[in-house]
Design an enzyme around this catalytic site. Sequence first.
Site, PDB file in Angstrom:
ATOM      1  N   GLY A   1       0.616  -1.210   0.050  1.00  0.00           N
ATOM      2  CA  GLY A   1       0.143  -0.169  -0.066  1.00  0.00           C
ATOM      3  C   GLY A   1       0.752   1.210  -0.026  1.00  0.00           C
ATOM      4  O   GLY A   1       0.560   2.216  -0.721  1.00  0.00           O
ATOM      5  N   ASP A   2       2.021   1.145   0.869  1.00  0.00           N
ATOM      6  CA  ASP A   2       2.856   2.387   0.746  1.00  0.00           C
ATOM      7  C   ASP A   2       3.467   2.523  -0.747  1.00  0.00           C
ATOM      8  O   ASP A   2       3.700   3.647  -1.152  1.00  0.00           O
ATOM      9  CB  ASP A   2       3.970   2.173   2.030  1.00  0.00           C
ATOM     10  CG  ASP A   2       3.360   2.329   3.166  1.00  0.00           C
ATOM     11  OD1 ASP A   2       3.119   3.547   3.802  1.00  0.00           O
ATOM     12  OD2 ASP A   2       3.380   1.187   3.982  1.00  0.00           O
ATOM     13  N   SER A   3       3.996   1.348  -1.262  1.00  0.00           N
ATOM     14  CA  SER A   3       4.832   1.649  -2.476  1.00  0.00           C
ATOM     15  C   SER A   3       3.598   1.925  -3.459  1.00  0.00           C
ATOM     16  O   SER A   3       4.096   3.168  -4.457  1.00  0.00           O
ATOM     17  CB  SER A   3       5.329   0.223  -2.895  1.00  0.00           C
ATOM     18  OG  SER A   3       6.244  -0.033  -1.950  1.00  0.00           O
TER      19      SER A   3
ATOM     20  N   GLY B   1       3.355   5.775  -3.139  1.00  0.00           N
ATOM     21  CA  GLY B   1       4.419   6.509  -3.614  1.00  0.00           C
ATOM     22  C   GLY B   1       4.406   6.582  -5.086  1.00  0.00           C
ATOM     23  O   GLY B   1       4.958   7.712  -5.672  1.00  0.00           O
TER      24      GLY B   1
END
Lengths: 412, 412
Positions: free
Chosen positions: B179-181, B184
């Site tokens: 989810g973070d990537s 980003g």
Amino acid sequence: MSDQPQKESHGPLTGMRVLELGHFVAAPFGARLLADLGAEVIKVEAPGGDPVRQWGRQVEGAGAPWTSMHQRNKRSIVLNLKDPRAVDIVLKLVSTCDAVIENFRPGQLAKMGLGREAMEKARPGIVIARISGYGQDGLYRDRAAFGVIGEAIGGLRYLTNHPPAITDLPPSRVGISIGDSIAGLYAAFGIVAGLWARDRRQGGDGRGRDVDVALTESVLSMMEGMLPEYGVFGSVREPQGARIATASPSSAYPTRDGKWILIAGNSNPIFARLAGLMGKPELATDPRFMGNAARVANVEALDALIGDWSAQHDAAALDTLLAEADVPSTIAYTAAEIAADPQFRARGMVQEVEDPAFGKVLHAGVVPRVTDDPGTIRWAGPAAGAHTDDILSSCGFEPDTIAGLRSEGVVA
Amino acid sequence: MSDQPQKESHGPLTGMRVLELGHFVAAPFGARLLADLGAEVIKVEAPGGDPVRQWGRQVEGAGAPWTSMHQRNKRSIVLNLKDPRAVDIVLKLVSTCDAVIENFRPGQLAKMGLGREAMEKARPGIVIARISGYGQDGLYRDRAAFGVIGEAIGGLRYLTNHPPAITDLPPSRVGISIGDSIAGLYAAFGIVAGLWARDRRQGGDGRGRDVDVALTESVLSMMEGMLPEYGVFGSVREPQGARIATASPSSAYPTRDGKWILIAGNSNPIFARLAGLMGKPELATDPRFMGNAARVANVEALDALIGDWSAQHDAAALDTLLAEADVPSTIAYTAAEIAADPQFRARGMVQEVEDPAFGKVLHAGVVPRVTDDPGTIRWAGPAAGAHTDDILSSCGFEPDTIAGLRSEGVVA
């Protein structure tokens, strides 16, 4: 379906024109991201339409509602690319575009007369994003691109599993074609990067570029420390199931009503609050669970205790209890919970969109959200060929010529 | 670590300058994607460095090798943002940049004197990407952002599971902070879109923009037909384990040497070849397995037969057999198989990078691959503060002033 904009076009990519030679997920998704931010996207479909229109559950006679979201904000023209007259039409369209996005097998467009040279001649400085399974060169370039295989080669599939000591079930798919969608997002990013390099007032070089996006590589690029750690220590990262290897407790726990609740209670103060909520404040000072390292070492015992407790509560009540105690948690959302979520609704991330074929259809919103200049859902995905006549007219074709092309099966 | 470029900078984003006010995964990953394509990225770190530098397995005295890849191609300055003098330094840096990427809690930078107004004053037309758990407004905006919770709210976690009839194990994590990537990557896309809108020769408006990226929404945007199908039919998409609901056989099967092999044999001709390979050509004409629909209906029986067969072979031999029979397949790659893959090596997607702290470190390559103008791995991730002096000097600070700021703990 709707073939006219329902709202005025805006968003940062307003003024960009993109030709989609795409099918299934990756290229059409990338093109939609551009369209969502304001670009004008012309989708070229084969006779019969993009096969993805048959995916998922159908409404009789109208196809699959997924189409409404997947193809939204685009215009559609049906062309039989096997006919050289269609190839000329594509090149005419290219001459009016900033960029092309395609996911044919590597080399296939060139064989049809639609390689870089022909497109560059039609539109000097065209930026072309090409999505494939393994990339446009190398010994695997001709292998078929399947999302599940890209995910497995990129390293995602192996890690999406419980450890072998827990189960002999195979690693789970994530339920969606995530490799395709990540590749589509990379292609959209690459196109805009190429256009910034080409078009900017100071330093723009006017050059075209090819952006080569592989499914396998798009997935690999998400894999964080997996490769550096292997290279330095020789250690292969292993699946951890629902947990995080280095933090505890952090997992998914069962609830009485058959749902899953995620609880991230791995800092000491949060863990103490969680233990209190469980009616077992002594856990916070139990030597097995004092400090994250001890909790990680005794994670089986700890997760069993938490699971026994969570299973006595319904998910919604438990989520409220945890929120009140300031313990980070959430229910594992299904489509139903997503559709009902007030934050998604407030931010336009779950929207009801008018679709002439399906009535009101729920769409996910436009990501990213550009404040003061957001992209919009201008219209639902059109039927295949909904804009064939408009698009051909705008290329200078007379109505009689268009009728001739249609009767000969070149367009539809 | 290396603090000087090892190769000449190029890539489509050469000439772009970006300030990263990021920590952990999402903003640093987005900034790295920009740096990989040629942008000059200045990473601002708190004293002690980005806490992500402690993630993963450590080399004593040198930190975690992941850093080498996660922070590569950036320059690093350590600033104590709690000191007003550091805030002034940030604004000086902003005045030289095209864009900022940040993942502080919503509103926190504004409280420090680093809101849109201050930044816009320092650099009219600045584009700012802000990554958070739930977005910059709305009733959830102040909730803590955890990757696993974003994935659960976006709908990914629920689907990453076997059906309840198969197991009562919880849904698996995908093993990385996906989810973070993805957030980003959306932020990088949004920044370049904003800069194209601002900078282009024809039609550029010179305006700054805020790009608001939520983890939850980034994940939701990947979920394909889940919402439209729920809206139209009321049907909640359910987890399917290793399989695809509408195609059979397509799953992961065990091998004798304890690996998993993915086989996608769901077209009739491919299935016939697979059946032949299994020594059971009669399966292709067995009424239970004739046609995809029949195979889907009898998937348990079919997958059991395939699994019994696959378990008699080692993975590598089986993969070769299947390739020779033109049945799409792959081993579920671990880090070891990725590192050895000839296609990844040939395309620069697995590279050994010199890192002064760790020696040679394996990095994943630059995605997307821009033909004829590719991004490069110019240098490994620097130590926190490796460029503090250089960066301050370039802002006009004299060596004495820098020494004073350092002794007072404003910079490091």
